[in-house]
Write a protein that holds these residues in place. Structure first.
Motif, PDB file in Angstrom:
ATOM      1  N   GLU A 271       1.169   2.912  -3.373  1.00  0.00           N
ATOM      2  CA  GLU A 271      -0.020   3.380  -4.083  1.00  0.00           C
ATOM      3  C   GLU A 271       0.182   4.823  -4.553  1.00  0.00           C
ATOM      4  O   GLU A 271       0.613   5.696  -3.801  1.00  0.00           O
ATOM      5  N   GLY A 272      -0.145   5.052  -5.815  1.00  0.00           N
ATOM      6  CA  GLY A 272      -0.050   6.398  -6.370  1.00  0.00           C
ATOM      7  C   GLY A 272       1.361   6.856  -6.680  1.00  0.00           C
ATOM      8  O   GLY A 272       1.547   8.033  -7.051  1.00  0.00           O
ATOM      9  N   ARG A 273       2.358   5.994  -6.566  1.00  0.00           N
ATOM     10  CA  ARG A 273       3.747   6.382  -6.842  1.00  0.00           C
ATOM     11  C   ARG A 273       3.965   6.452  -8.356  1.00  0.00           C
ATOM     12  O   ARG A 273       4.230   5.445  -9.024  1.00  0.00           O
ATOM     13  N   ALA A 274       3.865   7.658  -8.892  1.00  0.00           N
ATOM     14  CA  ALA A 274       4.036   7.837 -10.330  1.00  0.00           C
ATOM     15  C   ALA A 274       5.440   7.466 -10.782  1.00  0.00           C
ATOM     16  O   ALA A 274       5.650   7.022 -11.923  1.00  0.00           O
TER      17      ALA A 274
ATOM     18  N   ARG B 199       0.817  -1.225   0.000  1.00  0.00           N
ATOM     19  CA  ARG B 199       0.000   0.000   0.000  1.00  0.00           C
ATOM     20  C   ARG B 199       0.844   1.265   0.000  1.00  0.00           C
ATOM     21  O   ARG B 199       0.419   2.312  -0.484  1.00  0.00           O
TER      22      ARG B 199
ATOM     23  N   ASP C  66      -2.549  -0.358  -7.884  1.00  0.00           N
ATOM     24  CA  ASP C  66      -1.234  -0.735  -8.393  1.00  0.00           C
ATOM     25  C   ASP C  66      -0.219  -0.966  -7.279  1.00  0.00           C
ATOM     26  O   ASP C  66       0.687  -1.801  -7.425  1.00  0.00           O
ATOM     27  N   GLY C  67      -0.339  -0.243  -6.190  1.00  0.00           N
ATOM     28  CA  GLY C  67       0.629  -0.386  -5.103  1.00  0.00           C
ATOM     29  C   GLY C  67       0.709  -1.808  -4.593  1.00  0.00           C
ATOM     30  O   GLY C  67       1.803  -2.388  -4.493  1.00  0.00           O
TER      31      GLY C  67
ATOM     32  N   ASN D 228       2.874   3.512 -10.933  1.00  0.00           N
ATOM     33  CA  ASN D 228       1.636   3.076 -10.279  1.00  0.00           C
ATOM     34  C   ASN D 228       0.575   4.166 -10.423  1.00  0.00           C
ATOM     35  O   ASN D 228       0.295   4.919  -9.507  1.00  0.00           O
ATOM     36  N   THR D 229      -0.035   4.216 -11.587  1.00  0.00           N
ATOM     37  CA  THR D 229      -0.998   5.266 -11.902  1.00  0.00           C
ATOM     38  C   THR D 229      -2.437   4.771 -11.887  1.00  0.00           C
ATOM     39  O   THR D 229      -3.358   5.568 -12.059  1.00  0.00           O
ATOM     40  N   HIS D 230      -2.637   3.461 -11.687  1.00  0.00           N
ATOM     41  CA  HIS D 230      -3.982   2.903 -11.635  1.00  0.00           C
ATOM     42  C   HIS D 230      -4.323   2.543 -10.188  1.00  0.00           C
ATOM     43  O   HIS D 230      -3.438   2.130  -9.428  1.00  0.00           O
ATOM     44  N   PRO D 231      -5.588   2.660  -9.813  1.00  0.00           N
ATOM     45  CA  PRO D 231      -5.983   2.273  -8.445  1.00  0.00           C
ATOM     46  C   PRO D 231      -5.611   0.813  -8.159  1.00  0.00           C
ATOM     47  O   PRO D 231      -5.846  -0.077  -8.984  1.00  0.00           O
TER      48      PRO D 231
END
Length: 268
Positions: free
Chosen positions: A161-164, A158, A173-174, A168-171
């Motif tokens: 999550e959100g780490r461009a 987790r 992905d983390g 990780n750009t999709h919900p």
């Protein structure tokens, strides 16, 4: 006048062959058919700067030259030389199960025989072929996989999550693309890249990256994609660790494992 690069190559190969034979480079008591007559060599012993003794500028001054006809002949001969060298050059010594156990004391006994072959195959394919590179590679894997106990990160993922920067750009992905493999490849971007290289769709099936048959192959891909052989040879274990981990997590352990690896792999 100058000596052609091809003649330089042929002379270098010949000199290396003669000097290697004379010095007994690459031999050891453990791998020889008969007892050596020269002092015992270590597992790895490479000639250093030996070819600098070939003074090509002096040869040119003495009248060496190459005609177009000689270049064409040399081209065919060079191909034969390259093929012969490829056929006769021995593979670097593989790490033995006993050596792996000594380098990574915490490795579960039942894992040693299971992992030793894919580990050696991955190193051989990726040019991890001297004690510095092998010790650095194994040290990183040992930390990333908790002494080869797991090929999947214990944490949920987790935190990614959100780490461009990891792609990780999709919900989700983390967690989906958390660290897996012997070197803990992390993030959608790296999963996509390794999928292209290996030919397995780790993006659709991320769990496959943790399978033993893929864990070492993908670790070697990550290693070579960051040019870590050269980094290990020149910049050292701290820089290797930074490029693998992105920071200094467990740096002391990585250094200790690296030093232990060198001690083991450099022994006669």
């Amino acid at each position: 006048m100058s000596v052609s690069s091809l003649r330089r190559f042929r002379a270098a190969v010949a000199a290396a062959a003669v000097l290697t034979a004379a010095l007994g480079v690459g031999t050891s008591a453990a791998h020889a058919d008969t007892a050596p007559t020269a002092p015992t060599q270590t597992r790895f012993q490479e000639p250093r700067d030996l070819l600098r003794a070939l003074d090509f500028d002096a040869l040119a001054a003495d009248g060496w030259t190459v005609t177009d006809e000689e270049e064409e002949t040399d081209s065919a001969e060079a191909t034969e030389v390259v093929e012969l060298v490829a056929e006769t050059t021995p593979a670097p010594p593989a790490v033995t199960p006993e050596e792996l156990t000594r380098i990574v004391p915490g490795i579960p006994a039942e894992k040693v025989e299971q992992f030793i072959a894919p580990l050696n195959e991955a190193m051989a394919r990726s040019g991890i072929d001297n004690p510095v590179r092998q010790a650095a590679f194994i040290a990183q894997l040992a930390v990333e996989s908790d002494s080869f106990r797991t090929f999947e990160e214990y944490a949920s993922g987790r935190a990614y999550e959100g780490r461009a920067d990891l792609g990780n750009t999709h919900p989700g992905d983390g967690e989906r693309y958390k660290g897996r493999g012997a070197i803990q490849i992390t993030g959608r971007h790296n999963y996509e890249k390794v999928s292209e290289h290996i030919g397995v769709d780790f993006v659709a099936h991320p769990e496959l990256l943790a399978a033993p048959e893929n864990a070492f192959t993908t670790a070697a891909w990550y290693w070579t994609s960051r040019n870590l052989n050269e980094v290990a040879d020149t910049a050292g274990i701290v820089r290797v660790s930074e490029l693998v981990n992105g920071g200094h997590h467990a740096l002391g352990r990585r250094i200790d494992d690296f030093k232990r690896g060198l001690d083991v792999l450099l022994q006669p």
